[in-house]
Write a protein that holds these residues in place. Structure first.
Motif, mmCIF file in Angstrom:
data_model
loop_
_atom_site.group_PDB
_atom_site.id
_atom_site.type_symbol
_atom_site.label_atom_id
_atom_site.label_comp_id
_atom_site.label_asym_id
_atom_site.label_seq_id
_atom_site.Cartn_x
_atom_site.Cartn_y
_atom_site.Cartn_z
ATOM 1 N N GLU A 194 4.213 16.192 -0.224
ATOM 2 C CA GLU A 194 3.422 15.741 -1.215
ATOM 3 C C GLU A 194 3.608 16.839 -2.503
ATOM 4 O O GLU A 194 3.457 17.859 -2.204
ATOM 5 N N TYR B 262 -1.931 14.210 3.288
ATOM 6 C CA TYR B 262 -3.065 13.194 3.459
ATOM 7 C C TYR B 262 -3.154 12.888 4.917
ATOM 8 O O TYR B 262 -1.937 12.819 5.514
ATOM 9 N N LEU C 102 -5.212 -2.075 -3.958
ATOM 10 C CA LEU C 102 -4.221 -1.373 -2.988
ATOM 11 C C LEU C 102 -2.795 -1.721 -3.444
ATOM 12 O O LEU C 102 -2.445 -2.812 -4.059
ATOM 13 N N ASN D 214 -2.880 16.263 -0.969
ATOM 14 C CA ASN D 214 -4.232 15.605 -0.575
ATOM 15 C C ASN D 214 -4.742 16.325 0.827
ATOM 16 O O ASN D 214 -3.735 16.242 1.632
ATOM 17 N N SER E 223 0.701 -1.142 0.103
ATOM 18 C CA SER E 223 0.107 0.037 0.010
ATOM 19 C C SER E 223 0.981 1.381 -0.056
ATOM 20 O O SER E 223 2.167 1.265 0.102
ATOM 21 N N GLY E 224 0.372 2.507 -0.100
ATOM 22 C CA GLY E 224 0.926 3.623 0.013
ATOM 23 C C GLY E 224 1.536 3.947 1.500
ATOM 24 O O GLY E 224 2.722 4.283 1.319
ATOM 25 N N HIS E 225 0.751 3.458 2.282
ATOM 26 C CA HIS E 225 1.440 3.592 3.592
ATOM 27 C C HIS E 225 2.593 2.577 3.850
ATOM 28 O O HIS E 225 3.582 2.890 4.676
ATOM 29 N N ASP F 3 5.733 12.420 -2.222
ATOM 30 C CA ASP F 3 4.668 11.595 -2.398
ATOM 31 C C ASP F 3 4.180 12.268 -3.649
ATOM 32 O O ASP F 3 3.385 13.210 -3.321
ATOM 33 N N THR G 294 -2.655 2.634 -5.305
ATOM 34 C CA THR G 294 -4.050 2.448 -5.207
ATOM 35 C C THR G 294 -4.898 3.387 -5.709
ATOM 36 O O THR G 294 -6.063 3.316 -6.115
ATOM 37 N N LYS G 295 -4.234 4.744 -6.381
ATOM 38 C CA LYS G 295 -5.012 5.623 -6.799
ATOM 39 C C LYS G 295 -5.021 5.713 -8.296
ATOM 40 O O LYS G 295 -5.074 4.781 -8.909
ATOM 41 N N SER H 68 1.073 5.943 -3.356
ATOM 42 C CA SER H 68 0.151 4.746 -3.163
ATOM 43 C C SER H 68 -0.359 4.644 -4.793
ATOM 44 O O SER H 68 -1.237 5.473 -5.556
ATOM 45 N N GLN I 63 5.647 4.281 2.379
ATOM 46 C CA GLN I 63 6.302 5.215 3.317
ATOM 47 C C GLN I 63 6.970 4.535 4.377
ATOM 48 O O GLN I 63 8.232 5.157 4.579
ATOM 49 N N ILE J 139 -9.207 8.285 -3.713
ATOM 50 C CA ILE J 139 -9.050 9.038 -4.623
ATOM 51 C C ILE J 139 -8.569 8.547 -5.784
ATOM 52 O O ILE J 139 -8.074 7.228 -5.864
HETATM 53 C C1 LIG Z 1 -1.417 11.311 -0.912
HETATM 54 C C2 LIG Z 1 -1.446 10.141 -0.488
HETATM 55 N N1 LIG Z 1 -0.370 9.321 -0.029
HETATM 56 C C3 LIG Z 1 -0.432 8.114 0.711
HETATM 57 C C4 LIG Z 1 -1.773 7.270 0.796
HETATM 58 C C5 LIG Z 1 -1.689 6.353 1.372
HETATM 59 O O1 LIG Z 1 -1.834 5.266 0.387
HETATM 60 P P1 LIG Z 1 -2.774 3.759 0.626
HETATM 61 O O2 LIG Z 1 -4.051 3.905 1.048
HETATM 62 O O3 LIG Z 1 -2.619 3.068 -0.320
HETATM 63 O O4 LIG Z 1 -1.804 3.128 1.823
HETATM 64 C C6 LIG Z 1 -2.922 8.122 0.381
HETATM 65 C C7 LIG Z 1 -4.227 7.413 0.350
HETATM 66 O O5 LIG Z 1 -5.182 7.840 0.558
HETATM 67 C C8 LIG Z 1 -2.656 9.360 -0.583
HETATM 68 O O6 LIG Z 1 -3.932 10.052 -0.643
#
Ligand SMILES: Cc1ncc(COP(=O)(O)O)c(C=O)c1O
Lengths: 430, 170
Positions: free
Chosen positions: A158, A115, A221, A162, A89-91, A187, A211-212, A209, A94, A374
């Motif tokens: 970022e 975010y 994800l 967000n 995932s994005g998290h 990011d 995911t987006k 992420s 990180q 998003i």
């Molecule tokens: C700018 C940004 N960074 C990181 C994330 C985290 O990503 P993930 O939900 O894939 O863990 C998000 C998720 O909403 C995001 O919008």
């Protein structure tokens, strides 16, 4: 290290081809989904070479997987980086990025406009590893200089923040990071490499992420850490994990051994090995499909978003719109510098009735989906203060642009008139 | 040699042709320690079918990866195609001159200087003597990159092709 960084192929060619040659045994043209955990060794000697990182190849899918590797090269190519590491995932991305840089007691500087989930991850959960974050308003670069301390290991922002409309001055921030001998981590989720390429402005690592917008269809994800390959990890003694004998890999010095491939090798061989936050092959496949149309989708996302923002700005019941694509935005000049092809499709606005009217708008939409994501082909709507930014204090919410009256939109690829009509009826209802 | 090589940016074709034509590589600065960069490169090249000939005056009498260690290039019996240099840029100049000297008797065709190692004057002397030169690169990384193996680790190979690849394996 003068690896040839010249771009021979255009963005659209790379979004379709990078990392994915025909499968050599069968000739399959689309990337196969290697739904597989482990890989047979030729012999004991081959196994030993793989475990020692002396040869390239697959051992176990927690570390690397052929389908995931295609996506990794694809994203690395689109960002014009040296390599990348995909993860769950994005998290997870990180965590993986900081894992290679930080020791207990170290600190880093992050923008206070992120975010909401990232603000919580950095401020609350990272604390448990004794990693300390200082959130600052990065609009004034002097705030970042003032916050620097000897134990500071990175600056995190970022590119396009967000929930909405805020753009970081990447060039100014990368100069500060360079002077301090630390990497700038960007990011780039909201902008994608189609709209913004942070490495061209001096960033050292990019996180996504996936995911987006990269997957673009709300199926999967995923996250990714891209390394530019440009940071000299041995310029000071701040990064022992990369530039000193690494106890977690029998004393291997990653930077000396792998040069500009050190970060990405470390992120797989130690990061994914020990954190275990691997991307699933099926998710990698879905995201590969998304990348194939990234440029086309981002163009339409941006075009639709700008028109919707213009509509809202002219609407009598709308109090304000925060979208960097609009000339009225204080970030409009930065948008033209860093993302001239468009300022993304996620932005915020407020209606005159404040919190209650805002909730009403969210609940009255028919086409906009009320959900916490998003970058989907579908248009999305959300009230951040009660959802994604809920764990934050009111002060943090306001700083992050997610105050009580804020509504976030992620504009999708539907017919523009339908989106405008839906928002119009929802606002009239409120 | 008529074609002028740009040492800031080698073409894939130049590197591919060189790596495909070479069969034996003398490795100057070869370490017997398994976790040193030179050992990684020798191990990989050996797996890919290259004969490696380690050179290190401080490790003579030992073997590395089953190969006898020589004190100098001149001591290697018989021919070898390429010299891969794991020494600093200045020493690389001396090693290059030694190789140029031996080029006729040992049939040496190429000089390769590892990542961060670059000596343009020495390269010019070697090229004038008809040798091919690569500097500030790693043959393991370039072999892996050109044969899609680097991609397995998530790296940007910059190779794009719709052809079915043929991997050169041992
Ligand atoms: C700018 C940004 N960074 C990181 C994330 C985290 O990503 P993930 O939900 O894939 O863990 C998000 C998720 O909403 C995001 O919008």
């Amino acid at each position: 290290m003068s690896q040839d960084k010249s771009q021979k192929f255009g963005f659209e060619t790379r979004m379709i081809h990078a990392g994915a040659q025909p499968e050599p045994v069968t000739g399959a043209r689309q990337t196969p989904i290697h739904q597989n955990t482990s890989y047979v060794f030729h012999d004991a000697e081959h196994a030993a070479s793989l475990f020692n990182l002396q040869t390239f190849g697959f051992i176990y899918s927690r570390l690397t997987n052929p389908t995931v590797a295609v996506l990794e090269e694809r994203i690395a190519s689109l960002e014009d980086g040296r390599g990348s590491t995909c993860c769950a995932s994005g998290h997870a991305a990180q965590l993986l990025a900081f894992f290679a840089l930080m020791e207990p007691g170290d600190s880093f500087i992050a923008s206070n406009r992120l975010y909401g989930g990232s603000i919580t991850q950095f401020g609350k959960t990272f604390k448990k590893f004794d990693w300390r974050v200082k959130f600052v308003d990065v609009d004034d670069p002097q705030n970042v200089r003032d916050a620097l301390t000897p134990d500071c290991k990175a600056i995190f922002v970022e590119s396009l923040a967000n929930p909405g409309g805020v753009i970081s001055d990447l060039e100014a921030l990368s100069n500060i990071a360079k002077d301090a001998g630390i990497p700038l981590i960007v990011d780039n989720t909201m902008a994608t490499p189609y709209l913004c390429r942070p490495f061209e402005w001096g960033a050292d690592l990019v996180v996504h992420s996936t995911t987006k917008f990269l997957s673009g269809n709300g199926t999967s994800l995923g996250g990714c850490v891209v390394d530019s390959g440009n940071f000299d990890w041995a310029q000071n003694d701040k990064f022992p994990g990369l530039a000193a004998p690494e106890p977690a890999y029998h004393g291997l010095n990653f930077y000396e051994t792998f040069g500009d491939m050190a970060f990405t090798t470390h992120a797989h061989a130690i990061g994914l090995r020990d954190l275990g936050s691997t991307m699933a092959p099926m998710n990698a496949f879905q995201t590969i499909l998304g990348c194939e149309t990234l440029a086309l989708r981002m163009e339409r996302h941006c075009e639709n978003a700008k028109k919707v923002a213009e509509f809202l700005e002219g609407h009598p019941a709308v109090a304000w719109v925060s979208c960097a694509a609009l000339p009225s935005s204080p970030y409009h000049a930065l948008a033209q510098k860093y993302m001239p092809k468009g300022a993304g499709s996620v932005f915020t606005f407020g209606v005159k009735g404040g919190y209650d009217a805002g909730i009403k708008v969210v609940e009255s939409c028919e086409i906009f989906s009320h959900l916490a994501n998003i970058g989907d082909a579908r248009s999305l709507i959300l009230h951040p203060a009660s959802t994604t930014h809920r764990q934050l204090s009111e002060e943090q919410q306001n700083a992050a642009g997610a105050g009580p009256d804020v509504i976030r939109l992620s504009i999708g690829l539907e017919t523009l008139d339908d989106l405008i009509a839906d928002l119009d009826q929802a606002i009239s209802n409120a | 040699m008529s074609e002028k090589i740009d040492h800031d940016s080698y073409s894939d074709a130049y590197l591919r042709t060189l790596l495909n034509s070479v069969k034996s590589v003398a490795v100057v600065g070869a370490s017997p320690n398994w976790n040193r960069p030179s050992y990684f490169v020798m191990k990989y090249l050996q797996d890919k079918g290259y004969r490696i000939l380690p050179v290190n005056p401080r490790a003579t009498g030992e073997e590395i990866l089953g190969e006898k260690v020589y004190a100098s290039l001149a001591e290697i019996p018989g021919d070898f195609d390429m010299v891969d240099i794991f020494r600093n840029s200045e020493v690389a100049g001396t090693v290059t001159d030694e190789a140029v000297e031996l080029a006729g008797s040992k049939n040496i065709k190429a000089i390769w200087m590892q990542l961060t190692v670059r000596n343009d004057d020495a390269a010019a002397r070697a090229e004038a003597a008809g040798l091919q030169v690569v500097m500030d690169r790693c043959p393991k990384i370039e072999f892996g990159r050109l044969n899609s193996e680097l991609s397995w680790g998530g790296f940007n190979s910059k190779v794009i092709s719709a052809k079915r690849r043929k991997v050169r394996i041992g």
